[in-house]
Design an enzyme around this catalytic site. Sequence first.
Site, PDB file in Angstrom:
ATOM      1  CB  CYS A 119     -18.009  42.972 -70.867  1.00 39.63           C
ATOM      2  SG  CYS A 119     -16.697  43.735 -69.854  1.00 39.63           S
ATOM      3  CB  CYS A 122     -15.914  51.011 -72.531  1.00 38.78           C
ATOM      4  SG  CYS A 122     -16.828  50.761 -70.977  1.00 38.78           S
TER       5      CYS A 122
END
Length: 245
Positions: free
Chosen positions: A84, A198
């Site tokens: 992440c 992302c």
Amino acid sequence: MKKFFTVIGGMGSLATESYVHLLNEKTPTKKDQDYLDYILVNHSTVPDRTAHILDHSKPSFLPPLAEDIKQQSLLKPEFMVIICNTAHYYYKELQAVTDIPIIHMPHMAISMIGKKYPKAKRVGLIATKGTIADHVYENEIKDAGYEYSLGDQSVQDEVESLIYDDIKIKGAVNAPKFHHILQTMHDKFDCDVIVLGCTELSLAQEKAPDHPYEVIDSQEVIVDKSIEFGEKIRRGEKIDFNKIY
């Protein structure tokens, strides 16, 4: 199990699934035993990273991730990766709770620009509002000496829609939307290379790679590094993680 690494994932689970798929697909293998040894922590209930970064009154994702890292440290992996980008907002705090090296995905991603695209001068960044707000990628890009663009509000709205409305909620990649974002960053904001900051955008790249734009996929970079380091530790090679940055 010895000579393994730990993957801290679940943020979100489809992006983590993409990491595992790429990891297994790109690992050179001829038999089952050639695949890498790793433990996957799919902690899907970690609070929303962007919500907390934008408003610290919202639940913090630091305590649950710190607990995951403490738990995994007891098993003594050789290194850890956090799947992440936005979670790297607390990278220093997370690394402080363990002696096990945690690979810094944004730094690794930006370090690949010069190797993969040596003529690049202007870098575009697309990511969640949280990653944009925490400046982790922006600072890495500036430190590397590139001009850069974050697009505009229209681009950000489209990026957020792709990440949340399409991938996180519907579980699907909207390829035309993804390609339009890349086209806008290239044509309107003159970006030679676009960084996918992302892991949901990395999933979009995996599912819809049929476009002409130069990208740095942060997840693909961390997959490649996981394989590189994983194979080295399997061979018994010593890695000086202090020197990889």
